[in-house]
Design an enzyme around this catalytic site. Structure first.
Site, PDB file in Angstrom:
ATOM      1  N   ALA A  76      -3.374  -2.271  11.742  1.00 56.35           N
ATOM      2  CA  ALA A  76      -3.597  -3.178  10.618  1.00 56.35           C
ATOM      3  C   ALA A  76      -2.244  -3.382   9.960  1.00 56.35           C
ATOM      4  O   ALA A  76      -1.461  -2.436   9.850  1.00 56.35           O
ATOM      5  CB  ALA A  76      -4.575  -2.559   9.633  1.00 56.35           C
ATOM      6  N   GLU A 134       1.120  11.258   6.871  1.00 58.12           N
ATOM      7  CA  GLU A 134       0.164  12.358   6.700  1.00 58.12           C
ATOM      8  C   GLU A 134       0.872  13.715   6.740  1.00 58.12           C
ATOM      9  O   GLU A 134       0.245  14.745   6.495  1.00 58.12           O
ATOM     10  CB  GLU A 134      -0.913  12.285   7.776  1.00 58.12           C
ATOM     11  N   ASN A 161      -4.051  -8.169   5.046  1.00 57.57           N
ATOM     12  CA  ASN A 161      -3.775  -8.613   3.673  1.00 57.57           C
ATOM     13  C   ASN A 161      -2.463  -9.384   3.653  1.00 57.57           C
ATOM     14  O   ASN A 161      -1.638  -9.231   4.546  1.00 57.57           O
ATOM     15  CB  ASN A 161      -3.672  -7.408   2.733  1.00 57.57           C
TER      16      ASN A 161
END
Ligand code: HPA
Length: 278
Positions: free
Chosen positions: A116, A89, A241
């Protein structure tokens, strides 16, 4: 952006938090992408907005709420960072890791980091939870170690040992807790990258070759800063994922957030067991 923060500035941030709470937190918890829902279990919750804490990095990513919640979680006084800031960021490593140092200055010695992550280990599936047994600090190795800059001697040594970043006793509590809850707990090495782009298939083959089981864009800087200050660290990755080694599927932030819905209840039960076992 501030490249480095002084101890006085860290203490200023800690004081702003201390002014809002009337108890001594024992455990710090950082909730990653899509995992903020864990904070809903906190009783007597007091929310401290990040804007009210000097130098605190604001999270700009969807799925990150952006507040600190203090209260009691399963009977343990906790301080929960609901949404974190990331290096990608544009924050400095000092800013990304300020929350951990504030927790330390508030007297917290146990840190639970969640994130995650993408699966690199071929057996891991979206929805799995992985206990982090070790990490690869690729971003640190390439120059952005969060401890670069003046050492804060009051917090820890210039050259801190990293032979056992993830606390064995906390890991054992997580293993036992998961078993009691009949939750399959994967274990492995988390590799921290900068992001924000996901990995290419060649990146992923490289990561697999160097021993990574899961990959993400956080956690490693926080774990390093925590160990520098001698905090005990538990790391849990929610596998959102599968890594796309063959280049035939896409990875999206939406799929990362969707997997969080399956992962949150599992993490909640594991963390409950860990906290009750302390
Ligand atoms: N790669 C990097 N970071 C991630 C991933 C991924 O596949 N999934 C969630 N965070």
């Amino acid at each position: 952006m501030r490249e480095y923060l002084t101890l006085a500035e860290i203490d200023q941030a800690a004081q702003a938090v201390r002014n809002r709470i009337d108890f001594q937190p024992r455990v710090g918890l950082v909730l990653g992408s899509g995992l903020g829902g864990l904070a809903e279990k906190i009783s007597n919750a007091v929310a401290v907005p990040y804007e009210s804490i000097p130098y605190w990095p604001q999270s700009t990513v969807p799925g990150h709420v952006g507040r600190l919640v203090a209260g009691s979680l399963f009977g343990v006084p906790v301080l929960v960072q609901q949404g974190r800031a990331h290096f990608y960021e544009g924050y400095s490593m000092a800013e990304v890791t300020l929350p951990v140092r504030v927790m330390k200055r508030l007297g917290i010695d146990i840190l639970i980091l969640t994130n995650a992550a993408g699966a690199i280990h071929p057996a891991f599936e979206p929805g799995d939870v992985m206990l982090i047994t070790d990490h690869i600090s690729l971003v640190g190795m390439t120059g952005f170690n969060p401890l670069r800059g003046p050492n804060l001697d009051e917090l820890g040594p210039r050259f801190p040992d990293m032979s056992q970043v993830y606390d064995r006793a906390l890991a054992e509590l997580a293993r036992r807790g998961a078993a009691e809850e009949h939750i399959v707990l994967r274990e492995g090495v988390y590799c921290g990258l900068s992001g924000p782009s996901f990995e290419t298939p060649a990146d992923l083959r490289f990561l697999r070759t160097i021993g990574a089981d899961a990959v993400g864009m956080s956690t490693v800087p926080e774990a390093i800063v925590a160990r520098h200050a001698n905090m005990r660290v538990l790391g849990l990755s929610g596998i959102s994922n599968k890594a796309n080694l063959d280049g035939n599927t896409l990875t999206t932030h939406e799929e990362v957030l969707a997997a969080g819905k399956v992962i949150v209840p599992k993490l909640e039960r594991i963390i409950e067991r860990v906290l009750r076992g302390l």
